[in-house]
Scaffold this active site. Structure first.
Site, PDB file in Angstrom:
ATOM      1  N   CYS A 166       0.772  -1.166   0.056  1.00 21.30           N
ATOM      2  CA  CYS A 166       0.166   0.013   0.026  1.00 21.30           C
ATOM      3  C   CYS A 166       0.928   1.078  -0.035  1.00 21.30           C
ATOM      4  CB  CYS A 166      -0.984  -0.026   1.212  1.00 21.30           C
ATOM      5  SG  CYS A 166      -1.947  -1.369   1.347  1.00 21.30           S
ATOM      6  N   HIS A 215      11.934   0.817   6.078  1.00 16.61           N
ATOM      7  CA  HIS A 215      11.817  -0.417   5.713  1.00 16.61           C
ATOM      8  C   HIS A 215      12.298  -1.502   6.992  1.00 16.61           C
ATOM      9  CE1 HIS A 215      11.518  -4.041   3.367  1.00 16.61           C
ATOM     10  NE2 HIS A 215      11.281  -3.360   2.246  1.00 16.61           N
ATOM     11  N   HIS A 263      -3.254   6.898   4.971  1.00 14.12           N
ATOM     12  CA  HIS A 263      -3.799   6.062   4.234  1.00 14.12           C
ATOM     13  C   HIS A 263      -5.137   5.114   5.082  1.00 14.12           C
ATOM     14  CE1 HIS A 263      -4.031   2.153   2.329  1.00 14.12           C
ATOM     15  NE2 HIS A 263      -3.608   1.442   3.469  1.00 14.12           N
TER      16      HIS A 263
END
Length: 458
Positions: A171, A250, A340
């Site tokens: 996403c 990450h 989001h």
């Protein structure tokens, strides 16, 4: 002495970033959004409550426990009955003997391409031959030739176009695509780029009964967006936004983070997308790490100094006052928060972490209700809501936050270049939002299953 060194470091970082931003502007390396076009499928693809219930009933692998769980998730999802699904699911072809056809996914993408590229070329006056960079991100569909090659062929783009095709990025892929574009911009002047962001739902529908994999069916919906970007200074007066900074985090080196959101087969061999119980913890950790790195580039100097003072006195406060925690006020450097809309839990969690008001969270909540979670394109529907509500004025700063499998948290800060009042995907319904009472049609229909003798809202 320690405080003096910390303050000196803050000053050095702050003014170094300021000088760097000025240097980039001087070299015309700015990254502008000229426009963006969110996809609205046709009305015959809408998933109302009755159709959703019928789709659930078609899954013969569900027992009573899984059926109760699935309806409970739908009831609490925050999704309305105006969202869109792929045609193969609506027509009941999700469980063909040979499995979902790859053509179902390609057809789903073609509908999206046709509608949005037509809008882009018509409104911008730019032709396919003008495009220098094309970045496509669709995580769950990776045919050969690639979707990016399909677009080049479909619209007869130039032979020297720089093409990238991303899959499996989740996403947060659209911000990764923007990052690729802005890095190319740094060494190539006067370029035009298109970022294509969507998700393929059709071939990836889960037909098993694993509860951790049923969740994806409840939340993900069809959608997509095209973003037209440039670093050409002669076009900046036509731009809507300028990219101030972008930060990527990450956590893939952690086994727990890597496995908390992953495509896999269940015990019966059904392919689906697993969302683990550890996902909220991993997402929170990635979120705070990302914001920690982003803060010096977003916050005003006053707020940074206040944060340092809080941090240095935190231990003492814990001993004396019983545990006050350090908090950064991101609202001091950000006017709007583009979160989001991965689900109500995601929106609520970010809201609590940043101490946002319901006004701040409204665009994400309304996007989840109207369009659902459209994966990497979701943030652009949220941005579209802000624009349709006439919230975005020249000089405002918009923080865009996204999460993705891997596990990743990506964020960026956009500066509004001019007052925005353009029509967009929200045009026909923006007057209905936010409603005085946000009706949950799934609660009304599935809140109580009397014939089974249990309540779905317990």
């Amino acid at each position: 002495m320690e405080l003096f060194m910390v303050l000196c470091t803050i000053f050095l970082v702050y003014f170094s970033l300021l000088l760097w931003n000025l240097y980039e502007q001087w070299r015309n390396q700015s990254c502008y959004i000229l426009d963006y076009f969110c996809f609205k499928p046709s009305d015959d693809r809408k998933l109302d409550t009755e159709l959703c219930g019928n789709i659930v009933k078609r899954n013969k692998n569900l027992g009573l426990s899984e059926y109760k769980f699935l309806l409970k998730i739908i009831v609490g999802s925050g999704i309305g009955e105006q969202t869109y699904g792929p045609r193969n699911i609506i027509s009941g072809k999700e469980r063909e003997d040979s499995g979902p056809s790859i053509m179902a996914g390609i057809s789903e993408m073609d509908e999206f391409f046709d509608a949005t590229f037509r809008q882009l070329f018509a409104k911008s006056g730019i032709s396919p031959a003008d495009i220098d960079i094309l970045v496509v991100n669709v995580s769950m569909l990776s045919p050969a030739p690639s979707l990016s090659a399909r677009i080049v062929n479909r619209y007869k783009m130039r032979e020297d176009i720089k093409v990238f095709n991303l899959s499996g990025m989740g996403c947060s892929a659209s911000l990764i695509s923007v990052d690729i574009v802005q890095n190319i911009f740094k060494s190539h002047p006067k370029m035009l780029a298109i970022v294509v962001t969507s998700e393929s739902i059709g071939p990836n529908w889960y037909s098993g009964n694993d509860k951790s994999m049923i969740l994806a069916n409840c939340l993900f919906r069809s959608g997509g967006c095209l973003v037209l970007l440039t670093n050409n200074p002669s076009l900046k007066d036509r731009a809507k936004f300028r990219l101030k900074c972008l930060n990527r985090t990450h956590f893939g080196s952690s086994d727990d983070a890597y496995g908390c959101a992953i495509q896999m087969e269940d015990n019966l061999g059904y392919l689906g997308f697993h969302l683990g119980k550890g996902l909220p913890k991993v997402a929170t950790k990635a979120f705070f790490q990302n914001l920690r790195e982003l803060a010096p580039r977003v916050l005003p100097l006053k707020e940074l100094l206040l944060y340092v003072a809080q941090h240095l006195t935190r231990k003492k406060d814990k001993e004396v006052q019983g545990g006050r925690t350090t908090h950064v006020n991101f609202k001091s450097g950000v006017d709007h928060f583009c979160i989001h809309p991965g689900g109500t839990a995601v929106i609520d969690g970010v809201g609590r972490s940043l101490r946002l008001s319901e006004y701040d969270l409204e665009p994400a909540r309304m996007t989840l209700h109207r369009f659902g979670n459209t994966s990497a394109s979701s943030n652009w529907y949220v941005l579209g809501y802000m624009e349709a509500k006439r919230r975005l004025r020249k000089g405002h700063r918009v923080l865009m936050i996204s999460f993705g499998a891997g596990f990743k948290c990506n964020s960026c800060l956009w500066e509004v270049v001019r007052d925005l009042e353009d029509e967009n995907v929200w045009e026909d319904c923006i007057h209905e939002y936010p409603p005085e009472t946000l009706v949950n049609p799934y609660m009304e229909k599935y809140g109580f299953i009397n014939e089974e003798g249990y309540s779905m809202v317990e």
